[in-house]
Write a protein that holds these residues in place. Structure first.
Motif, PDB file in Angstrom:
ATOM      1  N   LYS A 213      12.085-108.099   5.222  1.00  0.00           N
ATOM      2  CA  LYS A 213      13.564-107.788   5.610  1.00  0.00           C
ATOM      3  C   LYS A 213      14.497-107.016   4.477  1.00  0.00           C
ATOM      4  O   LYS A 213      15.107-106.336   4.736  1.00  0.00           O
ATOM      5  N   GLU A 216      13.380-103.385   4.694  1.00  0.00           N
ATOM      6  CA  GLU A 216      14.033-102.699   5.612  1.00  0.00           C
ATOM      7  C   GLU A 216      15.835-102.518   5.307  1.00  0.00           C
ATOM      8  O   GLU A 216      16.240-101.517   5.550  1.00  0.00           O
ATOM      9  N   CYS A 219      16.003 -99.645   2.793  1.00  0.00           N
ATOM     10  CA  CYS A 219      15.566 -98.210   3.423  1.00  0.00           C
ATOM     11  C   CYS A 219      16.711 -97.949   4.284  1.00  0.00           C
ATOM     12  O   CYS A 219      16.587 -96.653   4.763  1.00  0.00           O
ATOM     13  N   GLU A 220      17.716 -98.698   4.712  1.00  0.00           N
ATOM     14  CA  GLU A 220      18.908 -98.298   5.379  1.00  0.00           C
ATOM     15  C   GLU A 220      19.920 -97.423   4.465  1.00  0.00           C
ATOM     16  O   GLU A 220      20.587 -96.948   4.756  1.00  0.00           O
ATOM     17  N   TRP A 243       5.596-104.536  12.844  1.00  0.00           N
ATOM     18  CA  TRP A 243       6.381-104.400  11.764  1.00  0.00           C
ATOM     19  C   TRP A 243       5.734-103.458  10.772  1.00  0.00           C
ATOM     20  O   TRP A 243       6.195-102.630  10.128  1.00  0.00           O
ATOM     21  N   ARG A 245       3.598-101.419  11.322  1.00  0.00           N
ATOM     22  CA  ARG A 245       3.439 -99.942  11.721  1.00  0.00           C
ATOM     23  C   ARG A 245       4.696 -99.311  11.676  1.00  0.00           C
ATOM     24  O   ARG A 245       4.769 -97.986  11.047  1.00  0.00           O
ATOM     25  N   PHE A 246       5.874-100.114  11.895  1.00  0.00           N
ATOM     26  CA  PHE A 246       7.389 -99.484  11.734  1.00  0.00           C
ATOM     27  C   PHE A 246       7.397 -99.076  10.301  1.00  0.00           C
ATOM     28  O   PHE A 246       8.071 -98.193   9.849  1.00  0.00           O
ATOM     29  N   GLU A 249       5.294 -96.033   9.362  1.00  0.00           N
ATOM     30  CA  GLU A 249       5.902 -94.768  10.161  1.00  0.00           C
ATOM     31  C   GLU A 249       7.319 -94.285   9.895  1.00  0.00           C
ATOM     32  O   GLU A 249       7.795 -93.244   9.716  1.00  0.00           O
ATOM     33  N   GLU A 250       8.297 -95.334   9.430  1.00  0.00           N
ATOM     34  CA  GLU A 250       9.706 -95.083   9.363  1.00  0.00           C
ATOM     35  C   GLU A 250      10.194 -95.306   8.069  1.00  0.00           C
ATOM     36  O   GLU A 250      11.438 -95.202   7.884  1.00  0.00           O
ATOM     37  N   LEU A 251       9.702 -96.265   7.211  1.00  0.00           N
ATOM     38  CA  LEU A 251      10.248 -96.870   5.973  1.00  0.00           C
ATOM     39  C   LEU A 251       9.723 -96.106   4.886  1.00  0.00           C
ATOM     40  O   LEU A 251      10.381 -95.856   3.858  1.00  0.00           O
ATOM     41  N   GLU A 253       7.362 -93.603   3.942  1.00  0.00           N
ATOM     42  CA  GLU A 253       7.310 -92.510   3.766  1.00  0.00           C
ATOM     43  C   GLU A 253       6.292 -91.889   2.805  1.00  0.00           C
ATOM     44  O   GLU A 253       6.465 -91.308   1.799  1.00  0.00           O
TER      45      GLU A 253
ATOM     46  N   TYR B  13       9.150 -95.062  23.537  1.00  0.00           N
ATOM     47  CA  TYR B  13       8.286 -95.720  22.367  1.00  0.00           C
ATOM     48  C   TYR B  13       7.589 -96.742  22.877  1.00  0.00           C
ATOM     49  O   TYR B  13       8.117 -97.633  23.305  1.00  0.00           O
ATOM     50  N   ILE B  16       3.622-102.140  19.684  1.00  0.00           N
ATOM     51  CA  ILE B  16       2.581-103.018  19.571  1.00  0.00           C
ATOM     52  C   ILE B  16       2.909-104.322  20.075  1.00  0.00           C
ATOM     53  O   ILE B  16       1.917-105.168  20.845  1.00  0.00           O
ATOM     54  N   ASP B  17       4.043-104.814  19.954  1.00  0.00           N
ATOM     55  CA  ASP B  17       4.495-106.397  20.438  1.00  0.00           C
ATOM     56  C   ASP B  17       4.826-105.722  21.960  1.00  0.00           C
ATOM     57  O   ASP B  17       5.763-104.980  22.310  1.00  0.00           O
ATOM     58  N   ASN B  37      11.226-104.371  17.598  1.00  0.00           N
ATOM     59  CA  ASN B  37      11.607-105.310  16.242  1.00  0.00           C
ATOM     60  C   ASN B  37      13.022-105.016  15.750  1.00  0.00           C
ATOM     61  O   ASN B  37      13.351-103.767  16.018  1.00  0.00           O
ATOM     62  N   PHE B  38      13.377-106.018  14.921  1.00  0.00           N
ATOM     63  CA  PHE B  38      14.698-106.161  14.583  1.00  0.00           C
ATOM     64  C   PHE B  38      14.912-104.886  13.650  1.00  0.00           C
ATOM     65  O   PHE B  38      15.936-104.109  13.800  1.00  0.00           O
ATOM     66  N   GLY B  39      14.046-104.504  12.947  1.00  0.00           N
ATOM     67  CA  GLY B  39      14.474-103.476  11.803  1.00  0.00           C
ATOM     68  C   GLY B  39      14.403-102.111  12.609  1.00  0.00           C
ATOM     69  O   GLY B  39      15.249-101.105  12.166  1.00  0.00           O
ATOM     70  N   LEU B  40      13.638-102.005  13.603  1.00  0.00           N
ATOM     71  CA  LEU B  40      13.750-100.823  14.658  1.00  0.00           C
ATOM     72  C   LEU B  40      14.979-100.422  15.030  1.00  0.00           C
ATOM     73  O   LEU B  40      15.597 -99.429  15.041  1.00  0.00           O
ATOM     74  N   ARG B  43      17.500 -99.506  12.494  1.00  0.00           N
ATOM     75  CA  ARG B  43      17.318 -98.282  11.952  1.00  0.00           C
ATOM     76  C   ARG B  43      17.921 -97.163  13.053  1.00  0.00           C
ATOM     77  O   ARG B  43      18.526 -96.319  12.621  1.00  0.00           O
ATOM     78  N   MET B  46      21.684 -96.639  13.172  1.00  0.00           N
ATOM     79  CA  MET B  46      22.333 -96.047  12.139  1.00  0.00           C
ATOM     80  C   MET B  46      22.692 -94.544  12.572  1.00  0.00           C
ATOM     81  O   MET B  46      23.578 -93.751  11.750  1.00  0.00           O
TER      82      MET B  46
END
Lengths: 365, 480
Positions: A213, A216, A219-220, A243, A245-246, A249-251, A253, B13, B16-17, B37-40, B43, B46
């Motif tokens: 958490k 995340e 990274c914001e 998570w 994967r996320f 792919e997105e945090l 880099e 998108y 996986i879940d 997911n929460f973080g997605l 993000r 933003m």
């Protein structure tokens, strides 16, 4: 999608060797913990009530089943001295607390284990992502947990120093329970603000421990790579394949990522490389023989499930400082096959145990 | 298997879940729904300002025309659904499969959604009380008294229900009001919101204006926390958590009622059709369905007549055009709701008037669980069942003194008041507890698109500011 659950025959001799080492280590630890000269009062009392001598009856790792299941409730309250092995008398002792729950905390004693565990873990970290000599920052639970000292020791062991911020997960859980999400958010921001201040002031910081958490949240606010971070050691709460994967792919880099599973009762289980073609699954391998993580049948927890099958996670810790046989974790997972680097079973996609899920509030820390 | 993707500012998108959307009867999965997911979610959110800018490039007139096109596409078009295509009939069958709603009711709901799209100019006039579109396009107008409005948030997050597709018409005007949408669909009804989005996209709306996040409770809360304005549909427990947050418009139970004044009560038989319709249209699944009939006299006779009339509604096949009631997607929920009615009836002062017209309230028919229409005659407003709302045709009939109306009604989303008595009408007009007031024989569930209820979406999304503007003289030497 998932990789094969077949064990290559070339791995079998190393698996047998690892098993023999585990059995020998189990015998050594049983001798230590159940000998009047070296054992802790708790285990000596326990053996006295058993009516049989574990030193004579336990010949290998399987035989630990004879001792029954470790109850973590035993760790609540004092005196903590009952857990100190007589063989370690006179050594400085730390008391660490587990988890983020409230009430009388569960405590474990430690002298050197956290250092040894993290030195072993250090050997698994790639130098490119976690450069030797670089400084670290610990952005995670602090206070009575061993994590903060352990990460600091990891940094020192690798030739660096470690900065740290305060984080009290018990406060976060209280906030969540009363639905004060704005306060949770403010507290998270406060933690991240402190971390960013340190990172800006000390450009030597290249490695970080943090929780999913908080990663995340961080990274914001920043790009890790631009902030000079090269490696993230992550743990503390569940990481789902989505998570992971996320994060990749997105945090991250391209920043190195070392996900881990563990708690104060055991060392760190490390992950084999996470790959998209394996469905971004995380498979953790325990630091055998000092600790084992197995997947067992929830109805019959002495029975390890088959490869690929789901079950409850069971921990066993075997160090001179602390003996935790057969502890049933509040997690479930799939049993995975041994891996080249770790020729013993792994646990795939650890997550809160479904039957317990309702009673577990997992923090956002 | 059919896959319903997440939409991240319009971009599909696959997570996986996934969670299965299951057939209400067989419990077999008919689609897998990607879970965010929460973080997605955090993000993505933003980028809300950038999403807003994509809508700001359109004039309100263009957006109204776009809505008209989208309405036709929603009703008649074959639209993308993940890797598949969805025809209108596919949509009807899929929605019926996961909610249990009969096809005929879903088609009626489609028509309501279509009407919202195609009546957008009327709707905006109703919401803005005739505000010049110039104000929405430029932010101000100097015609007459200066006037200026500003958006209260960059986007609107909506946590949606699964009860009835027409409910989605409430948030559709946000796009014409230049507000991007962040939607969390109900777990049993992922179909309507994504079809509406696809219709918007096919009509030319910017993809960036749409986020669609099937997610868990934590993700839903994050949507409401992270968007400037929000809308939440849910039961008493769900909306309670957000009751003190002015950013969130709450859509909980309606407790809608038909009231007959003393001057009209002797003609009660004339209104039985209207009351029955108010209770049972759309399977009694909406907050605008009446759950109370509060009258000054003849309550026993009215309850008898309603019970007899509604007893003709019986379970029918999903594709039967005469179907008027939906089975419960989760049979246990149906049984539990019927049990709650029974528990209320166990208290003195209430009688199940419908019981004489049907064998049981909760019935199994062709493997499905239905709760049949139920009229309860309550002796007093304090009775547990006097002011309750359930997800099936249910109403309590009470006799109260006219002088006690409207205070005795409690918070009520829609009141249909059948009376000519100006004193009663004035009291109803003055009541802060009545969300939508129909004077005369208008069923509670008949909506006029220029009469928003449960909060005005324009007021929710925009606020007025004081505004003055004096034109600066051109600088000396500036090019003329």
């Amino acid at each position: 999608m998932a990789t094969s659950l077949t064990i290559p025959s070339s791995l079998e001799p190393r698996m047998a060797e690892a098993r023999a080492r585990l059995d020998a280590w189990t015998r050594e630890m049983i001798q230590w913990h159940f000998s009047p000269e070296t054992g802790a009062p708790f285990w000596l009392d326990y053996a006295a009530k058993l009516g049989w001598d574990p030193r004579k009856e336990i010949h290998n790792y399987e035989d630990l089943d004879k001792l029954g299941f470790f109850q973590d409730e035993w760790l609540r309250g004092g005196p903590v001295e009952r857990w100190i092995p007589r063989g370690l008398a006179g050594k400085p002792i730390y008391v660490f607390e587990t988890g983020g729950s409230t009430g009388v905390p569960k405590s474990r004693i430690s002298s050197e284990d956290f250092r040894v565990d993290y030195e072993h873990f250090s050997e698994t970290l790639p130098n490119e992502g976690f450069p030797k000599g670089s400084d670290w920052i610990h952005v995670g639970p602090s206070g009575p947990r061993r994590l903060r000292l352990a990460v600091e020791h990891l940094a020192q062991h690798r030739g660096g120093t470690c900065f740290s911020v305060d984080l009290d997960p018990r406060w976060v859980i209280k906030l969540i329970k009363r639905g004060a999400m704005a306060e949770v958010e403010a507290y998270k921001r406060h933690v991240i603000d402190q971390a960013l201040t340190i990172m800006k002031a000390h450009d030597s910081v290249q490695c970080m421990f943090t929780t999913p958490k908080l990663l995340e949240a961080l990274c914001e606010r920043i790009n890790l790579r631009k902030a000079g971070i090269k490696g993230i050691f992550c743990g503390g709460t569940e990481m789902t394949p989505q998570w992971v994967r996320f994060a990749h792919e997105e945090l991250l880099e391209g920043v190195a990522f070392a996900p881990t599973y563990g708690n104060t009762l055991m060392g760190l289980a490390v992950s084999r490389p996470v790959k998209a073609e394996d469905g971004w699954a995380i498979v953790y391998y325990p630091p055998s023989p000092r600790a084992m993580v197995e997947v067992v049948n929830p109805q019959k927890p002495t029975e390890v499930v088959g490869y690929g099958e789901t079950g409850r996670v069971r921990l066993t810790t075997l160090t001179r400082e602390f003996f935790v046989p057969r502890f049933l974790e509040r997690d479930e997972a799939e049993r995975d096959v041994p891996y080249e680097k770790y020729p013993w079973d792994g646990v795939r996609n650890v997550r809160p145990f479904q039957k317990l899920e309702k009673s577990v509030v997992e923090g956002v820390y | 298997m059919l896959h319903i993707p997440i939409l991240r500012h319009g971009r599909e998108y696959r997570s996986i879940d996934t969670a299965p959307a299951v057939h209400f009867l067989t419990r077999e999965p008919i689609a897998e729904v990607s879970q965010a997911n929460f973080g997605l979610i955090r993000r993505d959110l933003m980028k809300q300002e950038a999403a807003r800018e994509t809508l700001a490039r359109f004039s309100t007139r263009e957006l109204i025309e776009l809505c008209e096109r989208a309405g036709e596409i929603f009703l008649n078009g074959t639209l993308p659904l993940g890797d598949a295509q969805q025809s209108p009939q596919d949509y009807v069958e899929q929605t019926s499969a996961t909610t249990g709603m009969p096809w005929v009711l879903i088609r009626r709901n489609m028509a309501k959604v279509h009407a919202m799209f195609t009546s957008m100019e009327t709707v905006l006039n109703g919401l803005t009380r005739g505000l010049s579109m110039e104000v929405l396009d430029r932010g101000y107008s100097m015609a007459g008294s200066p006037i200026s409005f500003f958006p209260r948030g960059a986007s609107m997050g909506v946590v949606l229900p699964s009860n009835s597709p027409a409910v989605h018409s409430l948030w559709i005007p946000a796009i014409a009001l230049k507000t991007p949408l962040v939607l969390k669909p109900g777990s049993a009804e992922p179909w309507t919101p994504i079809r509406i989005i696809q219709a918007f996209l096919q009509a030319g709306a910017p993809p960036e204006a749409f986020c669609y996040y099937p997610t868990d409770h934590g993700g839903a809360n994050e949507i409401l926390r992270s968007t400037g304005r929000g809308m939440l549909f849910g039961d008493v427990g769900a909306v309670k958590h957000w009751a003190t947050d002015p950013r969130i418009e709450l859509h909980g139970p309606g407790y809608s009622k038909v009231v007959i004044g003393d001057d009209c009560i002797d003609d009660w038989e004339r209104y039985i059709d209207l009351i029955a319709r108010s209770i049972a249209d759309n399977g009694g699944r909406s907050c605008i369905n009446a759950s109370g009939v509060w009258v000054t006299r003849h309550a026993d006779k009215i309850a008898e007549a309603l019970a007899e009339r509604l007893s003709t509604i019986r379970p029918r096949a999903a594709d039967d055009p005469e179907a008027g009631i939906a089975p419960f997607a989760n049979p246990e929920v149906g049984r539990r709701i019927s049990g709650m009615v029974d528990a209320g009836l166990a208290e003195p002062g209430a009688r199940d008037v419908s019981a004489q017209y049907r064998p049981e309230r909760c019935v199994e028919w062709q493997g499905c669980t239905y709760v049949l229409p139920t009229i309860v005659r309550c002796d007093a407003p304090e009775h547990t069942l006097a002011n309750k709302e359930y997800l099936f045709p249910f109403a309590s009939v009470l006799e109260v003194a006219e002088s006690e109306i409207p205070e005795v009604l409690g918070p009520t989303l829609v009141v249909t008041a059948i009376t000519r008595n100006p004193l009663l009408i004035n009291r109803l007009l003055a009541s802060p507890h009545v969300g939508r007031l129909n004077i005369g024989a208008v069923p509670t569930n008949v909506i006029s698109w220029d009469q928003p209820h449960e909060g005005n979406l324009f007021d929710h999304l925009y606020a007025r500011r004081a505004f003055q503007m004096v034109e600066e003289p051109a600088l000396a030497g500036a090019a003329q």
